[in-house]
Design a protein around this motif. Sequence first.
Motif, short mmCIF file in Angstrom:
data_model
loop_
_atom_site.label_atom_id
_atom_site.label_comp_id
_atom_site.label_asym_id
_atom_site.label_seq_id
_atom_site.Cartn_x
_atom_site.Cartn_y
_atom_site.Cartn_z
N SER A 1 51.30 -42.49 -45.28
CA SER A 1 50.54 -41.52 -44.51
C SER A 1 51.42 -40.35 -44.09
CB SER A 1 49.91 -42.17 -43.28
OG SER A 1 50.91 -42.63 -42.40
N SER A 2 50.77 -39.22 -43.91
CA SER A 2 51.40 -38.03 -43.36
C SER A 2 50.41 -37.45 -42.35
CB SER A 2 51.70 -37.02 -44.47
OG SER A 2 50.51 -36.48 -44.99
N ASP A 3 50.72 -36.29 -41.83
CA ASP A 3 49.80 -35.67 -40.87
C ASP A 3 48.46 -35.31 -41.51
OD1 ASP A 3 51.64 -35.86 -38.85
OD2 ASP A 3 52.38 -33.81 -39.08
N GLU A 4 48.49 -35.00 -42.83
CA GLU A 4 47.27 -34.55 -43.50
C GLU A 4 46.58 -35.59 -44.36
OE1 GLU A 4 50.26 -32.65 -44.16
OE2 GLU A 4 49.91 -31.44 -42.39
N VAL A 5 47.34 -36.52 -44.96
CA VAL A 5 46.79 -37.42 -45.97
C VAL A 5 47.17 -38.87 -45.70
CG1 VAL A 5 46.76 -37.97 -48.44
CG2 VAL A 5 46.86 -35.59 -47.72
N ASN B 1 41.69 -37.74 -46.26
CA ASN B 1 42.09 -36.94 -45.12
C ASN B 1 40.96 -37.03 -44.08
OD1 ASN B 1 40.07 -35.04 -45.86
ND2 ASN B 1 41.53 -33.82 -47.04
N ASP B 2 40.94 -36.12 -43.12
CA ASP B 2 39.92 -36.20 -42.07
C ASP B 2 38.50 -35.89 -42.54
OD1 ASP B 2 41.77 -36.98 -40.17
OD2 ASP B 2 42.00 -34.98 -39.30
N GLN B 3 38.35 -35.24 -43.71
CA GLN B 3 37.02 -34.87 -44.18
C GLN B 3 36.56 -35.64 -45.42
OE1 GLN B 3 39.38 -32.08 -43.80
NE2 GLN B 3 38.77 -32.06 -41.65
#
Length: 114
Positions: free
Chosen positions: A58-62, A75-77
Amino acid sequence: MKTAFTCLYYLENDSNCLLEIKRNDLPVNADISDVFRWLHLNKQTSEFSPLTFRSMDSSDEVQERFFDEGYLKFNDQTGTYIEKFNSAQHQLENKKGTAISPELKKAISQYLGC
């Protein structure tokens, strides 16, 4: 009353639903693979199948999850689930913050036997 499980991740499209749940009804010494479970729901057949978790990144985006049955990147969407051996690829919507329906909650409870 304590619920039997909590939904941690919920991704879906018209024909599939992938969820990570945390069992709240197991003893504190239960195996972590029993407490945290990924499930795949085929909406056409209404059949659940477990996804055998192997690792994550994991990363901040994925977020990425690796299973014996395939690979999930989200991701978030949105998200993409690729079945093992590229037999199918599913584009999913991340339902982060959306409660699962009472019907889905009941179906999960029946599948888990709780």
